[in-house]
Write an enzyme that holds these catalytic residues in place. Structure first.
Site, PDB file in Angstrom:
ATOM      1  N   LEU A 106       0.455 -33.186 -29.488  1.00 49.54           N
ATOM      2  CA  LEU A 106       1.479 -32.588 -29.989  1.00 49.54           C
ATOM      3  C   LEU A 106       2.713 -33.363 -30.270  1.00 49.54           C
ATOM      4  O   LEU A 106       2.557 -34.615 -29.767  1.00 49.54           O
ATOM      5  CB  LEU A 106       1.818 -31.306 -29.086  1.00 49.54           C
ATOM      6  CG  LEU A 106       0.686 -30.349 -28.897  1.00 49.54           C
ATOM      7  CD1 LEU A 106       1.143 -29.201 -27.728  1.00 49.54           C
ATOM      8  CD2 LEU A 106       0.181 -29.730 -29.950  1.00 49.54           C
ATOM      9  N   CYS A 110       6.465 -37.542 -35.606  1.00 48.63           N
ATOM     10  CA  CYS A 110       7.474 -38.003 -35.090  1.00 48.63           C
ATOM     11  C   CYS A 110       7.278 -39.112 -34.066  1.00 48.63           C
ATOM     12  O   CYS A 110       7.609 -40.130 -34.253  1.00 48.63           O
ATOM     13  CB  CYS A 110       8.589 -36.700 -34.664  1.00 48.63           C
ATOM     14  SG  CYS A 110       9.916 -37.545 -33.518  1.00 48.63           S
ATOM     15  N   CYS A 115      10.003 -40.778 -36.604  1.00 44.82           N
ATOM     16  CA  CYS A 115      11.152 -40.958 -36.457  1.00 44.82           C
ATOM     17  C   CYS A 115      11.321 -41.801 -35.067  1.00 44.82           C
ATOM     18  O   CYS A 115      12.142 -42.669 -34.931  1.00 44.82           O
ATOM     19  CB  CYS A 115      11.883 -39.637 -35.954  1.00 44.82           C
ATOM     20  SG  CYS A 115      11.037 -38.073 -36.586  1.00 44.82           S
ATOM     21  N   HIS A 165       3.234 -39.441 -26.475  1.00 47.43           N
ATOM     22  CA  HIS A 165       2.163 -38.491 -26.819  1.00 47.43           C
ATOM     23  C   HIS A 165       1.956 -37.719 -25.509  1.00 47.43           C
ATOM     24  O   HIS A 165       1.644 -36.543 -25.461  1.00 47.43           O
ATOM     25  CB  HIS A 165       0.943 -39.014 -27.337  1.00 47.43           C
ATOM     26  CG  HIS A 165       1.449 -39.648 -28.496  1.00 47.43           C
ATOM     27  ND1 HIS A 165       2.416 -39.298 -29.382  1.00 47.43           N
ATOM     28  CD2 HIS A 165       0.874 -40.742 -29.304  1.00 47.43           C
ATOM     29  CE1 HIS A 165       2.109 -39.904 -30.670  1.00 47.43           C
ATOM     30  NE2 HIS A 165       1.254 -40.970 -30.588  1.00 47.43           N
ATOM     31  N   PHE A 530      39.428 -43.251 -24.580  1.00 50.50           N
ATOM     32  CA  PHE A 530      39.903 -44.538 -25.504  1.00 50.50           C
ATOM     33  C   PHE A 530      38.932 -45.622 -25.117  1.00 50.50           C
ATOM     34  O   PHE A 530      38.736 -45.888 -23.983  1.00 50.50           O
ATOM     35  CB  PHE A 530      41.212 -44.851 -25.463  1.00 50.50           C
ATOM     36  CG  PHE A 530      41.780 -45.949 -26.223  1.00 50.50           C
ATOM     37  CD1 PHE A 530      42.038 -45.558 -27.626  1.00 50.50           C
ATOM     38  CD2 PHE A 530      41.784 -47.277 -25.842  1.00 50.50           C
ATOM     39  CE1 PHE A 530      42.525 -46.503 -28.506  1.00 50.50           C
ATOM     40  CE2 PHE A 530      42.438 -48.135 -26.706  1.00 50.50           C
ATOM     41  CZ  PHE A 530      42.762 -47.980 -28.072  1.00 50.50           C
TER      42      PHE A 530
HETATM   43  C1  COM Z   1       9.379 -35.209 -30.659  1.00 48.41           C
HETATM   44  C2  COM Z   1       8.428 -34.290 -30.991  1.00 48.41           C
HETATM   45  S1  COM Z   1       9.299 -36.949 -30.519  1.00 48.41           S
HETATM   46  S2  COM Z   1       8.977 -32.607 -30.732  1.00 48.41           S
HETATM   47  O1  COM Z   1       9.994 -32.300 -31.329  1.00 48.41           O
HETATM   48  O2  COM Z   1       9.553 -32.807 -29.383  1.00 48.41           O
HETATM   49  O3  COM Z   1       7.793 -32.161 -30.741  1.00 48.41           O
END
Ligand code: COM
Length: 552
Positions: A106, A110, A115, A165, A530
């Site tokens: 899942l 990304c 990403c 993963h 700052f």
């Molecule tokens: C992030 C994947 S790398 S998810 O949005 O958490 O499923």
């Protein structure tokens, strides 16, 4: 199928197989009868990703008969950011969901190709830029333009990606209590029914979350070796590029171009529209845009505007490209690496049985509740169009879940803060200065460096990440602007190129979008630590005493 849900059933052989795949730390060795640990998931997924042909069985994490016999409230087709977050939310609301993904994990593209590697590359680009700029000063050694290898950085990512993963599968199962089937595609039967791994599942609703992929320009020579997009770069690159041409002016083009160039791979961008003036980006402030493009050019990236790729050259492998210039003549660049950054579109062929309404660009039409034209079918994420960003994917998925669970929830994903990376973080939210001037009669700005200062000697903004630039070549230290309606004193837009900018923008975006707005006086009441990368708080405080504020 492999049932990963019931440790008592067939688990011994799965556990033994996982143990044979590699060493497990003591804390990652699962006890008999206990669910898979993150370490065990990582070994299993690493093997499945490396040898898909030997790992064709689906992984089932589905409630057994008697465990939960309720009708599914939703089947999420695709377990990326929108499918996973929507599923988690729906489950947390007490609903029942099933999430299906063709990949064995899942989280979607990304953590696999998009990403997460992009952020690794951006961090490398930033580090390399500083090392190159500072070479021979302080403790920085001379910078050898060939010292950073694109291939090696990608290998580093690939060697580590099974861990994220694994966390996605483990967290979704053990902490979020989701049901899922992965490593097998879904087939849509009708608006309530999906077939997966030879079985049919029925749900009150479907949520479609299968993402989008890069569109390649249709020019001669496109099939050659040496042509990549952000996904195939990760999966297929097997040599060290020496010269890069990027076609397209998307965010991906700016981001990957900055990375490739920072590694020492000379990069040329062929773009029809000026960078950051493409239709896919909105609310881009012209001052911010000019700074971004000037700083890319300052690093030596060649940006050829008004150009069009006409042919990819090479006998089986890319050796060059031919392009049409803005003036209409044909030019050639020798290159061994062509990167495509011309945007993405979804493949909707699997949804044909549904007869979904699709817009003129090829994205699924969904309203602010994420409902499609087909009752009971929702769509989320990249499938519904830009922005192809994480927050939008996740909030769309959650929005669909909320509506499915009986709440009325709307998310206007057409109005959003945005960002990209070059060797900087580039962030913007609210209105650009030009947009503000078109709507308000008394607009002022707070800007660093101001328009009338010489940026080569004006060492602001400077803070975390930009101090070394500020003290060696001030113009490199960044750029920022607040756009303010001087009558109401409300902040209308905030624009920043620098470091740490993304952190602040998550909150500034929320604050300025409140129904009552967020004034420069509200900003001046915050307690700044700052130096901070945004400077917005102290700059507002400098002007807050004025009854009729003027530019700073
Ligand atoms: C992030 C994947 S790398 S998810 O949005 O958490 O499923």
């Amino acid at each position: 199928m492999i049932d990963v849900r019931n440790p008592a059933d067939g688990f011994k052989s799965l556990r033994a197989r996982i143990s044979s795949l590699g060493p497990l730390a003591d804390g990652d060795r699962g006890a008999d009868g206990a669910p898979l640990t993150v370490g065990e998931w990582a070994l299993l997924l690493d093997d499945m990703i490396a040898s898909p042909g030997d790992n064709t069985e689906a992984l089932w994490n589905v409630a057994a008969p008697g465990e939960d016999d309720r009708e599914y409230d939703a089947i999420f087709v695709g377990g990326g950011a929108s499918g996973r977050f929507g599923s988690a939310y729906l489950r947390a609301r007490g609903g029942r969901q099933l999430t299906i993904d063709a990949w064995p994990f899942l989280g979607g593209s990304c953590p696999h190709q998009a990403c997460v590697p992009h952020h690794l590359f951006s961090e490398c680009a930033r580090e390399l830029d500083l090392a190159r700029h500072m070479q021979g000063r302080l403790w920085y050694p001379p910078f050898d333009d060939k010292q950073a290898s694109i291939l090696e950085i990608i290998e580093l990512f690939k060697a580590g990606r099974a861990l994220p993963h694994a966390i996605m599968n483990w967290q979704s199962k053990e902490q979020l209590d989701m049901e899922y089937i992965v490593n097998t595609p879904a087939t849509i039967i009708d608006e309530h029914t999906v077939e997966v791994d030879g079985q049919r599942f029925r749900a009150r609703n479907l949520v479609l979350c299968t993402g989008a992929t890069t569109i390649y320009p249709d020019v001669p020579g496109m099939g050659k070796k040496g042509i990549y997009d952000f996904a195939s770069l990760i999966e297929d690159l097997d040599y060290e590029p020496n010269r890069c041409v990027i076609v397209g002016g998307s965010k991906v083009a700016l981001e990957y171009g900055s990375f490739f160039h920072a590694t020492g791979c000379k990069t040329t961008i062929l773009t029809r529209s000026p960078l950051m003036q493409t239709a896919s980006l909105h609310h881009v402030d012209e001052g911010l845009r000019e700074y971004v493009v000037a700083m890319m050019a300052d690093r030596g990236i060649e940006i050829l505007v008004g150009t069009e790729l006409v042919e990819v050259l090479g006998d089986g492998r890319v050796t060059g490209v031919r392009y049409r210039t803005a003036e209409g003549d044909i030019q050639q660049i020798d290159t061994d690496f062509l990167f495509v950054g011309t945007g993405e579109r979804p493949d909707l062929s699997m949804y044909e049985p549904l007869g979904l309404k699709v817009d003129e660009r090829g994205f699924v039409v969904a309203d602010a509740t994420m409902r499609t034209s087909v009752p009971s079918v929702y769509a989320a994420g990249d499938l519904v169009g830009p922005p192809m960003e994480m927050f939008k994917a996740r909030k769309c998925g959650v929005g669909a879940a909320r509506n499915i669970m009986g709440e009325h929830y709307e998310f206007d994903y057409a109005s959003y803060p945005d960002f990209l990376h070059t060797t900087y973080e580039v962030t913007w939210c609210g209105l650009s200065e030009a947009e503000a001037r078109a709507r308000y009669s008394n607009v002022i700005k707070i800007q660093m460096p101001p328009d009338d200062a010489d940026p080569e000697s004006f060492a602001l903004p400077a803070a975390e990440g930009s101090m070394l630039y500020a003290f060696t070549r001030p113009i490199l230290s960044g750029w920022l602007k607040l756009v303010i309606d001087a009558d109401s004193r409300k902040i209308l837009g905030a624009h920043h190129v620098g470091f740490g900018a993304k952190d602040a923008f998550q909150y500034i975006d929320y604050l300025i979008r409140q129904p009552q707005g967020w004034t420069m006086d509200d900003m001046a009441e915050l307690n700044e630590l700052f130096l901070n990368p945004e400077h917005f708080i102290q700059l507002c405080r400098l002007r807050a005493g004025q009854l009729n504020p003027v530019n700073l």
